[in-house]
Scaffold this motif. Structure first.
Motif, mmCIF file in Angstrom:
data_model
loop_
_atom_site.group_PDB
_atom_site.id
_atom_site.type_symbol
_atom_site.label_atom_id
_atom_site.label_comp_id
_atom_site.label_asym_id
_atom_site.label_seq_id
_atom_site.Cartn_x
_atom_site.Cartn_y
_atom_site.Cartn_z
ATOM 1 N N ALA A 1 1.043 -0.899 0.230
ATOM 2 C CA ALA A 1 -0.217 -0.001 0.686
ATOM 3 C C ALA A 1 0.612 1.718 0.091
ATOM 4 O O ALA A 1 1.890 1.385 0.681
ATOM 5 N N LEU A 2 0.316 2.364 -0.626
ATOM 6 C CA LEU A 2 1.401 3.681 -0.608
ATOM 7 C C LEU A 2 0.947 4.841 0.194
ATOM 8 O O LEU A 2 -0.922 5.036 0.193
ATOM 9 N N GLN A 3 0.865 5.398 0.865
ATOM 10 C CA GLN A 3 0.726 6.630 0.603
ATOM 11 C C GLN A 3 1.014 8.053 0.653
ATOM 12 O O GLN A 3 1.943 7.891 0.187
ATOM 13 N N ALA A 4 0.398 8.808 0.679
ATOM 14 C CA ALA A 4 1.078 10.322 -0.196
ATOM 15 C C ALA A 4 0.425 11.901 0.585
ATOM 16 O O ALA A 4 -1.089 11.631 0.827
ATOM 17 N N GLY A 5 1.228 12.415 1.146
ATOM 18 C CA GLY A 5 0.587 13.886 2.109
ATOM 19 C C GLY A 5 2.157 14.945 1.729
ATOM 20 O O GLY A 5 2.900 14.700 1.267
ATOM 21 N N ARG A 6 1.762 14.890 2.791
ATOM 22 C CA ARG A 6 3.049 16.295 3.078
ATOM 23 C C ARG A 6 3.430 16.450 4.760
ATOM 24 O O ARG A 6 2.645 15.808 5.250
ATOM 25 N N VAL A 7 4.659 16.484 4.691
ATOM 26 C CA VAL A 7 5.322 16.774 5.921
ATOM 27 C C VAL A 7 5.255 18.211 6.461
ATOM 28 O O VAL A 7 6.530 19.055 5.024
ATOM 29 N N GLN A 8 6.515 18.325 7.123
ATOM 30 C CA GLN A 8 6.721 20.403 7.050
ATOM 31 C C GLN A 8 8.430 19.903 7.336
ATOM 32 O O GLN A 8 8.796 18.672 8.879
ATOM 33 N N ALA A 9 9.970 19.980 6.929
ATOM 34 C CA ALA A 9 10.869 19.294 6.825
ATOM 35 C C ALA A 9 11.717 21.273 6.850
ATOM 36 O O ALA A 9 11.114 21.757 6.027
ATOM 37 N N ARG A 10 12.541 21.326 7.659
ATOM 38 C CA ARG A 10 13.284 22.497 6.922
ATOM 39 C C ARG A 10 12.282 23.701 7.008
ATOM 40 O O ARG A 10 13.025 24.477 6.051
ATOM 41 N N GLY A 11 11.362 23.335 7.511
ATOM 42 C CA GLY A 11 10.351 25.345 7.815
ATOM 43 C C GLY A 11 9.831 24.926 6.557
ATOM 44 O O GLY A 11 9.366 25.608 6.046
ATOM 45 N N ASN A 12 9.916 23.998 4.944
ATOM 46 C CA ASN A 12 8.833 23.580 4.013
ATOM 47 C C ASN A 12 7.733 22.894 4.798
ATOM 48 O O ASN A 12 8.377 22.015 4.506
ATOM 49 N N LEU A 13 7.037 23.259 3.609
ATOM 50 C CA LEU A 13 6.248 21.285 3.383
ATOM 51 C C LEU A 13 6.935 21.068 1.968
ATOM 52 O O LEU A 13 6.863 22.053 1.028
ATOM 53 N N VAL A 14 6.633 19.399 2.800
ATOM 54 C CA VAL A 14 7.353 18.617 1.148
ATOM 55 C C VAL A 14 7.104 17.538 1.266
ATOM 56 O O VAL A 14 5.858 17.199 2.122
ATOM 57 N N ALA A 15 6.684 17.249 -0.132
ATOM 58 C CA ALA A 15 5.764 16.343 -0.550
ATOM 59 C C ALA A 15 6.645 15.068 -0.168
ATOM 60 O O ALA A 15 7.457 14.489 0.670
ATOM 61 N N ALA A 16 5.671 14.082 0.957
ATOM 62 C CA ALA A 16 5.820 12.655 1.424
ATOM 63 C C ALA A 16 5.172 11.275 1.235
ATOM 64 O O ALA A 16 3.939 11.637 0.617
ATOM 65 N N VAL A 17 5.820 10.565 0.605
ATOM 66 C CA VAL A 17 5.002 9.098 0.100
ATOM 67 C C VAL A 17 5.475 8.116 0.949
ATOM 68 O O VAL A 17 7.453 7.604 1.426
ATOM 69 N N ALA A 18 4.918 7.471 1.637
ATOM 70 C CA ALA A 18 5.153 5.840 1.942
ATOM 71 C C ALA A 18 4.881 4.502 1.328
ATOM 72 O O ALA A 18 3.955 4.602 1.068
ATOM 73 N N ARG A 19 5.240 3.573 1.343
ATOM 74 C CA ARG A 19 5.060 1.932 1.108
ATOM 75 C C ARG A 19 5.001 1.050 1.992
ATOM 76 O O ARG A 19 6.039 0.875 3.074
ATOM 77 N N PHE A 20 4.202 0.529 2.347
ATOM 78 C CA PHE A 20 3.821 -0.339 3.620
ATOM 79 C C PHE A 20 3.908 -1.670 2.704
ATOM 80 O O PHE A 20 3.310 -1.492 1.771
ATOM 81 N N LEU A 21 4.043 -2.955 3.851
ATOM 82 C CA LEU A 21 3.847 -4.475 3.664
ATOM 83 C C LEU A 21 2.728 -4.499 3.541
ATOM 84 O O LEU A 21 1.716 -3.992 4.876
ATOM 85 N N TYR A 22 1.567 -5.103 2.904
ATOM 86 C CA TYR A 22 0.870 -6.272 3.214
ATOM 87 C C TYR A 22 0.979 -7.786 3.707
ATOM 88 O O TYR A 22 1.670 -8.242 3.055
ATOM 89 N N PRO A 23 0.420 -7.225 4.358
ATOM 90 C CA PRO A 23 -0.920 -7.831 5.730
ATOM 91 C C PRO A 23 -0.031 -6.908 6.964
ATOM 92 O O PRO A 23 -1.534 -5.976 7.710
ATOM 93 N N ASP A 24 1.083 -6.656 7.588
ATOM 94 C CA ASP A 24 1.381 -6.080 8.587
ATOM 95 C C ASP A 24 1.300 -4.644 8.768
ATOM 96 O O ASP A 24 1.104 -4.224 9.352
#
Length: 174
Positions: A1-24
């Motif tokens: 599963a993939l997740q996209a969003g944004r996080v704050q890093a060094r004063g900027n909002l930056v795009a972030a992507v995470a990938r999770f293993l299935y099923p855990d």
């Protein structure tokens, strides 16, 4: 599963992507070494709002680039299966598009990949102060606008139903 969003890093909002293993649902460390990747593309903010993959395991991430409530443009990134930007897409793995050529807010809200691997991005463009039209954009595999789609790669719709806020939040092929 993939997740996209944004996080704050060094004063900027930056795009972030995470990938999770299935099923855990644990982070997949084969993806950028930690299971997530962040993309600080310039001093401006990046927002990731949608994500899709093609059968070649390339990941498309879309959203907006620019300062919130100012001049934002559509952001499209293509990642390789390990989370790195794919340099065969637009020369560096990402691009920004002012979809209607106006210096206002544009944002991609959805992405899907056709059977021929071309990404189609949908969202909105601010065509006049407070007046948003729905847009759809198709790209070639190298990140150029696909001129076989709406003659220039960009289609816009003003639904003309009395409101000023026409957007697209999902996209699918029929």
């Amino acid at each position: 599963a993939l997740q996209a969003g944004r996080v704050q890093a060094r004063g900027n909002l930056v795009a972030a992507v995470a990938r999770f293993l299935y099923p855990d649902c644990t982070l997949d460390t084969a993806f950028d070494g930690e299971g997530y990747a962040t993309f600080d593309l310039t001093p401006e903010d990046e927002i990731a709002t949608a994500i899709d993959t093609d059968i070649l395991a390339r990941v498309y991430v879309v959203g907006a680039k620019g300062l919130a409530d100012a001049d934002q443009d559509i952001l499209v990134m293509r990642l390789e299966s390990d989370g790195d930007l794919d340099p065969t897409f637009s020369g560096n793995g990402w691009l920004v598009l002012d979809s209607l050529g106006l210096a206002r807010q544009d944002q991609a809200m959805a992405v899907t990949v056709q059977a021929d691997h071309k990404p189609v991005v949908a969202g909105y463009a601010n065509v006049a102060t407070g007046n948003f039209d729905a847009v759809a954009v198709r790209f070639t595999l190298t990140g150029a606008l696909d001129s076989t789609f709406s003659s220039d790669g960009v289609a816009s719709v003003d639904f003309d139903l009395g409101g000023l806020y026409d957007t697209v939040s999902e996209i699918a092929f029929d």
